[in-house]
Design an enzyme around this catalytic site. Structure first.
Site, short mmCIF file in Angstrom:
data_model
loop_
_atom_site.label_atom_id
_atom_site.label_comp_id
_atom_site.label_asym_id
_atom_site.label_seq_id
_atom_site.Cartn_x
_atom_site.Cartn_y
_atom_site.Cartn_z
N GLY A 44 -4.12 0.40 9.52
CA GLY A 44 -2.39 1.38 9.45
C GLY A 44 -2.53 2.17 8.24
O GLY A 44 -3.59 1.94 7.29
N CYS A 45 -1.27 2.80 8.78
CA CYS A 45 -1.17 3.51 7.48
C CYS A 45 -0.94 3.65 6.44
O CYS A 45 -1.64 4.01 4.94
CB CYS A 45 -0.24 4.86 8.31
SG CYS A 45 1.39 3.85 8.74
N TYR A 46 0.23 2.59 6.44
CA TYR A 46 0.75 1.86 4.50
C TYR A 46 -0.94 1.20 4.01
O TYR A 46 -1.36 2.09 3.08
CB TYR A 46 1.28 1.20 5.27
CG TYR A 46 2.75 1.36 5.01
CD1 TYR A 46 3.37 2.63 4.12
CD2 TYR A 46 3.84 0.80 6.13
CE1 TYR A 46 4.68 3.09 4.43
CE2 TYR A 46 4.84 1.12 6.19
CZ TYR A 46 5.83 2.53 4.78
OH TYR A 46 6.62 3.06 5.53
#
Lengths: 343, 343, 343, 343
Positions: free
Chosen positions: D152-154
């Protein structure tokens, strides 16, 4: 003086409640919302934390119950069109003054209303109501009316600059082209994909071309000032900002009209009016300078190449284009200084 | 094939360098900048880190030295007007192809150029140069020219929708009103107070009314397509976004013209052209959908109330309005697929 | 009461002038600006058109001349650090009350000031001056001081939530990590490329890491409240918005401390204070809800996994973080209601 | 090579389709969407007009039917968690390679998954799947796996800077505090009031404190690299921008560690990796410079006052944080150059 607001959950409702809570001559005693009944106003409008909104609670929106509130001197209707008429039907017989922010009573001609908005819920009240744009409407409205319809944001941005020019014969009646650029709050607080931050940021687009609802008000009013049928090409656009409307109007100059005669007509109409600022020709209104104020800034240039005047205006769609205008109407109606709670 | 970019420190220069670094058929061998000479391109344009821009260095901008570069097949000039002509004077005699992104060679008539931009630095070259809008200009330019002038952002947004309609007699020649809403990058990378984030965010305003420089190109080109003098009311605006131009044009329909004949004229002009998308009538172009692409989206409605067509377009001012268009011109000129490096 | 503002051309100066023009108990009689002397305030701050700013003119900024103005009861200094001290030197001997919005008198320890800001222009005045954060500073300042230093935006966003917790021993003194996210107006009205709309829109980034100037105030004040040296890891960021600061602080809970004891400490400190709103644990402050207000919203959660409290605050950097706080200080100093002109 | 995308109506789906349509080595043959089946991709994603998206149509999302498509070599799942597992159950037995952009297969430990996401729809597949962050995961995954879970991005914004430092013992394992500021697209394409333009513009706020879902991935991965349990204080925030994540991590330096040893650890890990740019200490990553790229920019400073390293990173949540990363995984898996279709 006690006032109430019916239906305060939209963006203009929020601004209206904020203005009334800060108003020196009135007490906001009732705020209704079907959706939020029971909650404090500050819980729904967090920007108002730390004010009387921490105590004031939303109550139910029941026309009969509201009509029974003898203590309320004036009601504001911040409701979708249709719903506004339903409440007006209950509140007017009770002898209350009503200021409606919806379109229900802005259009005198029933046929025109129905063409743009469908069937009217209270046509019998049209005679006691009228469109009131404080800087333009004949002041007799204060004695004659029981219901004042506050003009919409787009119409105000077109009417304030154009009405005096049509009246004074400064511009022709043909080829009036108005392009408006509105902040997204103009679309209301609708949880639709098209109004998501990611969709609207960095985006500019025209919408509602050819037959936008606000044309009904714009043309009816302009025709009244011109004393003859006026047709306008009105092109609304969405801009990636929260508030504000910038309107640019192109119209051929009337024979003999000059930029000086145009400015003279404006000065005759608006000198001494606190909420219309006439900018020097060449300087253009900027929505950023009117946001949060009840002002309309107007300016114009004459284009020798085309023979047109290019007329520009800017206002805050939620203040002068909605709630601020409604408070200004109240100030005049109840005999307060026109700028009370607005400057 | 080796290409060079002269003066790549502005916003369109950045986009041009990015497009050329990603182009499959050409090698960007020279990038000049007086201000940044010696630095890597990635140091100046951090968005290009991790690409060839980490190695490529800016070199000095010396016309004579550049003219001596026998290895460069084609030069792009991304310079202010005036400066572009100075470089063209050196590069053309050396027999190089030149694509100029400035205004210096967009206007055929010297008098018109000087009226809007002041004295021309190289009028003697006008005969070897021409305004080239790939979708509209006669393809013979590829053989005839040595210098191609890439059209500006506003003109492209007006010419692509209007030129075929004037040619086909779908619209009248009078009362053409074009309102454009541009992202702030259109003003260039200027460290001026008026372009600060705090000044432009949440702000919409008209500017440069009555005599905007781009009128020179717009009217000269439209007049050529119409076969007669065309005058346009052009009203540019700034919108709080980085990129994109949305243009809305109002013009009376010609006798007998309908929305169908308008769309037919567009299809005849643009079917098979990869960078013009014709939207269904009623659907309006949105700058957010063209940002980062070399596309122009166009659409139109007929307004029965006014007898006008309302024509809308959207493009990215830095791509189809500047650098993408220049690369498209290069593709056609050097015989590459028109979309190379652009899709 | 007559007040004056020295140096009102920056963003906080604009907000200060707006607040004072709307203040019910004071008259803004003098506004100075070297840059704008002679112009009306409305010409420089167009948002104030249609108010007294249409008449009020900027005058020259000459310390001696201002000191001679016997009619002015209180002066606000909205100047860069250094310049503020120069004016204080002239105004204090004249027996005037002074509220300084710069950093010049916020730091008691000269060595600390000089470490972060360079040499001080008026160290001899430090004894008559003090950092005044109305909700935290001992009220005796009203009698003792002649010059009150209004706290900065970042420090206010950190001190309001942390000071009562350090005093009450709710948090440890180590591993305090504060990350702040500021609107671009926090950087001031500087015509620099990095602050252009195109550079800052759609951009988030940290800056000034490891040794930000505001640390001087933050740590000196926190140490005073804790009764011992406090060191803070302070990480400021720029967010693509005009106004507002959101601060998130992570700090280990002290032995025995719970979210309840934390909220009790806050309530003890801030119950009855109009400008601090304590949100329910789990609800997070949003800069959009404090913009245009003088409020600080605070909230906190306890993270059982890490043993930390995560403490959040939000304020408007130009109001509670600058000019609103200055007006609040004036209200208390001159004996007006604390909220005069601020709600 | 033919590839398919299941469920492409969200923001990362849009970017994934765009990247695959422009990819030189693969053909995007199938795009499914329950909501949009039958429409062309360009009709749903107007930014792709003028490309193959004008012809390509969305098909129905039926697991069995898709499993029967023998011509598809690799499937991307761009679905909500839960739904992804349902499709994996059908596609894996058919022997297809699958790259999942959801959380379903990112977490090895079932108990951890269920703690954060509820019951898992296909726990039996966990053994054939793994979290793959190309720059960090042991390259053997290419042979071993049938399903690759794209991070994911985080987590990517935290793991890329931290993993090599934990492995090299440059930082302590305690007091790791990560604050992330995300663009609104990180919340997905949800028509909720909180994500409206008017609500998010000019707004910064923390959310999901104390127990954000992405912690599951972050801590499981960091613990693996550290060879011991790592607990992180992770504070996500929303910033008023469309795309991008800026992460700032504070962590005490390990004994003997210096800014030089930190940078050496990074260089050892990432030299030669095209999608990680290591900035000079003091220079901070800016989301505006990574938007539209598959890059992570990282930087760090040592704070002598606190003994902490302050580590910053920036990436595009929809590219390196989702779809670009998935394409990068495909490139490596199918033996293409790592940067194919990504630069």
């Amino acid at each position: 003086m006690n006032v109430g607001v019916v239906g305060a959950s939209g963006y203009s409702g929020e601004v209206l409640v904020k203005l009334l809570l800060g108003h020196p001559q009135v007490k906001l005693s009732v705020v209704t919302s079907r959706q939020h009944a029971g909650k404090t106003v500050a819980a729904v409008i967090p920007a108002l934390r730390g004010t009387a909104a921490d105590q004031l609670k939303f109550s139910e929106s029941d026309p009969t119950a509201l009509a029974a509130r003898k203590d309320i001197d004036l009601w504001f209707l911040a409701l979708p069109h249709g719903a506004a008429a339903d409440f007006a039907k209950a509140l007017l017989p009770a002898g209350r003054k009503v200021i409606d922010l919806s379109a229900d009573f802005r259009i005198a001609e029933l046929a025109v209303y129905e063409k743009y908005y469908g069937s009217h819920h209270a046509p019998e009240l049209l005679s006691q109501a009228r469109f009131v744009l404080p800087e333009l409407t004949d002041p007799k409205w204060k004695q004659e009316l029981q219901l004042a319809a506050a003009p919409g944001c787009y119409p105000t941005s077109v009417l304030v600059p154009l009405a005096p020019l049509l009246k004074a014969g400064i511009i022709t009646r043909d080829h009036i082209v108005a392009n408006s650029f509105s902040g997204v709050s103009g679309a209301g607080k609708k949880a639709e994909e098209q109004y998501l931050f990611v969709e609207r940021a960095e985006s500019a687009k025209a919408y509602g071309l050819a037959k936008h609802r606000h044309l009904a008000e714009i043309e009816e009013q302009l025709s009244a000032f011109a004393g003859g049928k006026i047709v306008v090409q009105f092109n609304p656009h969405l801009a990636p900002m929260r508030r504000g409307i910038a309107t640019t109007i192109t119209v051929p100059a009337a024979k003999g009209a000059t930029i000086e005669t145009l400015y003279t007509a404006w000065r005759n109409a608006y000198t001494g009016r606190p909420f219309v600022s006439i900018l020097t020709s060449g300087e253009t209104p900027d929505t950023a300078y009117v946001t949060g104020t009840n002002r309309v800034d107007v300016s114009a240039v004459h284009d020798a190449r085309t023979g047109n005047f290019v007329i520009t205006s800017a206002l805050d769609n939620l203040v002068k284009g909605a709630s601020g205008q409604a408070v200004q109407i109240m100030n005049l109606w109840l005999g307060f200084p026109e700028t009370s709670g607005l400057i």
